[in-house]
Scaffold this motif. Structure first.
Motif, PDB file in Angstrom:
ATOM      1  N   VAL A  37       1.113  -1.071  -0.090  1.00 41.92           N
ATOM      2  CA  VAL A  37       0.005  -0.163   0.056  1.00 41.92           C
ATOM      3  C   VAL A  37       1.392   1.385  -0.130  1.00 41.92           C
ATOM      4  O   VAL A  37       1.672   1.565   1.308  1.00 41.92           O
ATOM      5  N   THR A  38       1.065   1.973  -0.850  1.00 43.49           N
ATOM      6  CA  THR A  38       1.402   3.142  -1.171  1.00 43.49           C
ATOM      7  C   THR A  38       0.441   4.588  -1.157  1.00 43.49           C
ATOM      8  O   THR A  38      -0.744   4.330  -1.513  1.00 43.49           O
ATOM      9  N   GLY A  39       1.496   5.341  -0.974  1.00 39.39           N
ATOM     10  CA  GLY A  39       0.607   7.003  -1.041  1.00 39.39           C
ATOM     11  C   GLY A  39       1.375   8.159  -0.962  1.00 39.39           C
ATOM     12  O   GLY A  39       2.759   8.151  -0.426  1.00 39.39           O
ATOM     13  N   LEU A  40       0.329   9.399  -0.854  1.00 40.82           N
ATOM     14  CA  LEU A  40       1.318  10.432  -1.089  1.00 40.82           C
ATOM     15  C   LEU A  40       0.689  11.267   0.308  1.00 40.82           C
ATOM     16  O   LEU A  40      -0.286  11.745  -0.048  1.00 40.82           O
ATOM     17  N   LEU A  41       1.546  11.870   1.370  1.00 41.46           N
ATOM     18  CA  LEU A  41       0.333  12.982   2.362  1.00 41.46           C
ATOM     19  C   LEU A  41       1.045  14.288   1.646  1.00 41.46           C
ATOM     20  O   LEU A  41       2.740  14.521   1.706  1.00 41.46           O
ATOM     21  N   SER A  42       0.648  14.904   1.258  1.00 47.24           N
ATOM     22  CA  SER A  42       1.208  16.343   0.695  1.00 47.24           C
ATOM     23  C   SER A  42       0.242  17.844   1.692  1.00 47.24           C
ATOM     24  O   SER A  42      -1.053  17.317   1.891  1.00 47.24           O
ATOM     25  N   ARG A  43       0.518  19.021   1.212  1.00 48.14           N
ATOM     26  CA  ARG A  43       0.073  19.592   1.853  1.00 48.14           C
ATOM     27  C   ARG A  43       0.893  21.099   1.354  1.00 48.14           C
ATOM     28  O   ARG A  43       1.546  21.486   0.208  1.00 48.14           O
ATOM     29  N   ALA A  44      -0.556  22.214   0.526  1.00 45.69           N
ATOM     30  CA  ALA A  44       0.031  23.475   0.016  1.00 45.69           C
ATOM     31  C   ALA A  44       1.389  24.179   1.008  1.00 45.69           C
ATOM     32  O   ALA A  44       1.021  24.682   1.922  1.00 45.69           O
ATOM     33  N   ASN A  45       1.638  24.377  -0.664  1.00 47.82           N
ATOM     34  CA  ASN A  45       2.825  25.473   0.082  1.00 47.82           C
ATOM     35  C   ASN A  45       2.872  26.287  -0.453  1.00 47.82           C
ATOM     36  O   ASN A  45       3.165  27.103  -1.625  1.00 47.82           O
TER      37      ASN A  45
END
Length: 307
Positions: free
Chosen positions: A224-232
């Motif tokens: 199980v892969t994924g990406l946690l990102s947020r506004a820069n």
């Protein structure tokens, strides 16, 4: 809009003169923001909600202290304020305005509105205003219930702005003086009050998930892969949120409830990766609880057929 002192030597009053309006707002909102900036700077408020002069007429070019106070400021219903990289965010604010019997809040040239500020009230690092003034409904001869908006544009924020803010409210009585001309500011009344609670302004978050292989044999490994990102806000793009704890969760095919299987840490680029055993058909997802600067987020479940 941003009123940011880019050099330590710039005082709060001087920084207020940097109030600007995006080209996209080339309408009546530009007038309101410009009016607020001019009067605030001229008043040189002390941080106690008072101008530098009290009375009915100030010294040349200095507004007098308007007999107006504020209370019960409530921002966005108390909910945190996530802001992305491109879209304007408009948040509602309500508050109570009390005024002296000689203050006409129904006058066309009486303005009031809420705002948010980052840092100290006297020398804020940043301030966010509404595009237009609030509207007020009298509840007595000397009190009113007011509603206004604060309009937040991502270009007015930098990453350091994420987290705690305070709220304030102001009022300006022009008393017949021209708002967009050469007003005699000594005849203009001004009140400003800060220190009210505000929910945090946060960097909008995103979370993805992918479970493979699909289908998979029972008892075999699922990755199980994924990406946690947020506004820069510094780059107007999204970037990985590193070293954060994220839960891997699973929901059986005919269930409505997710169960946490394990906790995974995002890597130096915000990526997530772990393995688990396939047991039954169902959905895998990642779930992030959020931080003071970043809202909670859940990925949409990714279905895996177990043979």
């Amino acid at each position: 809009m941003r009123i940011r002192a880019t050099v330590a030597a710039v005082t709060g009053a001087l920084a207020l003169s940097a109030l600007a309006v995006p080209a996209a707002q080339a309408d009546g909102s530009a007038s309101y923001r410009a009016d607020v900036a001019k009067v605030r700077e001229a008043a040189g408020h002390t941080g106690a909600g008072k101008s530098v002069y009290t009375g009915k007429t100030g010294p040349t070019g200095v507004p007098y202290d308007l007999d107006v106070t504020f209370s019960g400021v409530k921002v966005n219903g108390g909910k945190a304020i996530p802001v992305g990289t491109t879209k304007q965010v408009t948040i509602p604010v309500t508050y109570t305005l009390k005024h002296g019997a000689d203050v006409d809040i129904t006058a066309d040239d009486f303005l009031t509105g809420p705002y948010l500020y980052k840092g100290a009230f006297d020398t804020p690092d940043n301030m966010l205003f509404g595009d237009y003034p609030a509207t007020c409904t009298a509840t007595s001869a000397t009190a009113a219930s007011c509603k206004g908006d604060i309009d937040i544009y991502p270009e007015d924020l930098i990453n350091a702005d994420a987290g705690a803010w305070k709220a304030g409210a102001l009022a300006i009585a022009y008393n017949g003086q021209p708002q967009n001309g050469n007003a005699d500011l000594s005849k203009v009344g001004y009140a400003d009050q800060g220190g009210f609670t505000s929910p945090n302004v946060q960097r909008y978050s995103r979370l993805t998930v992918n479970a493979s292989p699909e289908p998979v044999k029972k008892g075999k490994t699922v990755t199980v892969t994924g990406l946690l990102s947020r506004a820069n806000w510094d780059t107007a793009k999204y970037a990985g949120y590193t070293a954060q704890s994220v839960q891997l969760q699973f929901r059986k095919k005919n269930s409505t409830t997710y169960t946490t299987l394990k906790t995974v840490k995002s890597d130096s680029k915000g990526n997530l990766k772990t393995t688990t055993k396939a047991t039954v058909d169902g959905y895998f997802r990642y779930s992030f609880a959020g931080t003071s600067t970043t809202p909670a987020v859940k990925a949409s479940g990714d279905y895996v057929d177990v043979k």
